[in-house]
Design a protein around this motif. Sequence first.
Motif, PDB file in Angstrom:
ATOM      1  N   ASP A   1       0.857  -1.180   0.000  1.00 17.19           N
ATOM      2  CA  ASP A   1       0.000   0.000   0.000  1.00 17.19           C
ATOM      3  C   ASP A   1       0.896   1.233   0.000  1.00 17.19           C
ATOM      4  OD1 ASP A   1      -2.707  -1.101   0.189  1.00 17.19           O
ATOM      5  OD2 ASP A   1      -2.094  -1.816   2.157  1.00 17.19           O
TER       6      ASP A   1
ATOM      7  N   TYR B   1       0.737   5.229   0.358  1.00 10.03           N
ATOM      8  CA  TYR B   1      -0.072   6.371   0.801  1.00 10.03           C
ATOM      9  C   TYR B   1       0.547   7.603   0.146  1.00 10.03           C
ATOM     10  CZ  TYR B   1      -1.947   2.978   4.014  1.00 10.03           C
ATOM     11  OH  TYR B   1      -2.557   1.859   4.527  1.00 10.03           O
TER      12      TYR B   1
ATOM     13  N   ILE C   1       2.758   6.088  10.235  1.00  5.42           N
ATOM     14  CA  ILE C   1       3.688   5.541   9.250  1.00  5.42           C
ATOM     15  C   ILE C   1       4.546   6.624   8.607  1.00  5.42           C
ATOM     16  CG2 ILE C   1       2.309   3.482   8.750  1.00  5.42           C
ATOM     17  CD1 ILE C   1       1.275   4.881   6.246  1.00  5.42           C
ATOM     18  N   SER C   2       4.156   7.878   8.759  1.00  7.08           N
ATOM     19  CA  SER C   2       4.943   8.989   8.213  1.00  7.08           C
ATOM     20  C   SER C   2       5.000  10.111   9.243  1.00  7.08           C
ATOM     21  CB  SER C   2       4.336   9.498   6.899  1.00  7.08           C
ATOM     22  OG  SER C   2       5.161  10.501   6.323  1.00  7.08           O
TER      23      SER C   2
ATOM     24  N   ALA D   1       4.294   7.400   1.791  1.00  8.39           N
ATOM     25  CA  ALA D   1       4.689   6.391   2.774  1.00  8.39           C
ATOM     26  C   ALA D   1       4.239   5.044   2.222  1.00  8.39           C
ATOM     27  CB  ALA D   1       4.057   6.666   4.127  1.00  8.39           C
TER      28      ALA D   1
ATOM     29  N   VAL E   1       3.537   0.755   3.043  1.00 11.07           N
ATOM     30  CA  VAL E   1       3.389  -0.395   3.935  1.00 11.07           C
ATOM     31  C   VAL E   1       3.422  -1.647   3.076  1.00 11.07           C
ATOM     32  CG1 VAL E   1       1.917  -1.598   5.585  1.00 11.07           C
ATOM     33  CG2 VAL E   1       2.050   0.901   5.645  1.00 11.07           C
ATOM     34  N   ASP E   2       4.389  -2.514   3.366  1.00 16.80           N
ATOM     35  CA  ASP E   2       4.526  -3.787   2.654  1.00 16.80           C
ATOM     36  C   ASP E   2       4.158  -4.897   3.626  1.00 16.80           C
ATOM     37  OD1 ASP E   2       5.201  -5.998   1.183  1.00 16.80           O
ATOM     38  OD2 ASP E   2       7.282  -5.405   0.806  1.00 16.80           O
ATOM     39  N   SER E   3       3.108  -5.625   3.305  1.00 20.17           N
ATOM     40  CA  SER E   3       2.657  -6.698   4.203  1.00 20.17           C
ATOM     41  C   SER E   3       3.642  -7.850   4.254  1.00 20.17           C
ATOM     42  CB  SER E   3       1.282  -7.218   3.755  1.00 20.17           C
ATOM     43  OG  SER E   3       1.361  -7.762   2.440  1.00 20.17           O
TER      44      SER E   3
ATOM     45  N   PRO F   1       5.184  -7.367   8.193  1.00 20.53           N
ATOM     46  CA  PRO F   1       4.912  -6.045   7.613  1.00 20.53           C
ATOM     47  C   PRO F   1       5.993  -5.028   7.961  1.00 20.53           C
ATOM     48  CG  PRO F   1       2.936  -6.958   8.611  1.00 20.53           C
ATOM     49  CD  PRO F   1       4.065  -7.852   9.028  1.00 20.53           C
TER      50      PRO F   1
ATOM     51  N   SER G   1       6.778  -0.649   7.396  1.00 21.90           N
ATOM     52  CA  SER G   1       6.334   0.647   6.890  1.00 21.90           C
ATOM     53  C   SER G   1       7.549   1.545   6.734  1.00 21.90           C
ATOM     54  CB  SER G   1       5.297   1.286   7.814  1.00 21.90           C
ATOM     55  OG  SER G   1       5.870   1.626   9.065  1.00 21.90           O
TER      56      SER G   1
END
Length: 236
Positions: A3, A5, A50-51, A58, A60-62, A69, A71
Amino acid sequence: MIDVYSWPTPNGHKVHIMLEECGWREGRDWHARPINIGEGDQFKPEFLKISPNNKIPALVDSQGPDGQPISLFESGAILLYLAGKFGLFLPADARGKYEVLQWLMFQMGGVGPMLGQTHHFRLYAPLKIDYAINRYTNEAKRLYGVIDQRLARSPWLGGTDYSIADIAVFPWLRGWQGQGITLGDYPHLEAWFHKIEARPAVQRGLQVLAHLRKATPTPSDKEREVLYGATQYQRR
């Protein structure tokens, strides 16, 4: 799943382009989560987790490096992470890697901040201050000259191959007209620019979240306050 952002700005475009260049497709392999910086989404507690610097993008990798995960904030750090994850656009050998990294740092420490100020004082500042306009326009011209000289003797910024250095710099130069630049004054840069612009993955990356961009770049009074006023400087 990743994801991102983000918002359709140069720093956001860097990451959108990188993911598309790595063969991932938005909506299939990764998702762009809009953070409307004119509305103040960047100050929401969930984004600040996350930022913490309240800036986009920013990520996020699961499925992080250890399967857990992760971030990340700061576009340069995200490009380095993705280059490592996919094994692309950053040379494996030490000499080649540092050749690329110096130009990535050039973007992070020079091109981004200075062209950002150029845009602000030429296009967005409520008062037209000649000293500031001249200072940052001249600095923009200097930076374009540095890039042009580099590309006179190298096909890509980082050396013989397209890399994260090119991906980082390119989006910031798309606003050359608003920076007081005549692109034809920098022929090696101009050729490089159009070569990148024609890449299919770059074209896809530039379309990510583009439908959310305003038809006119002039910020409203509310957006101006959020982006440049007291809201920006509140302690959180």
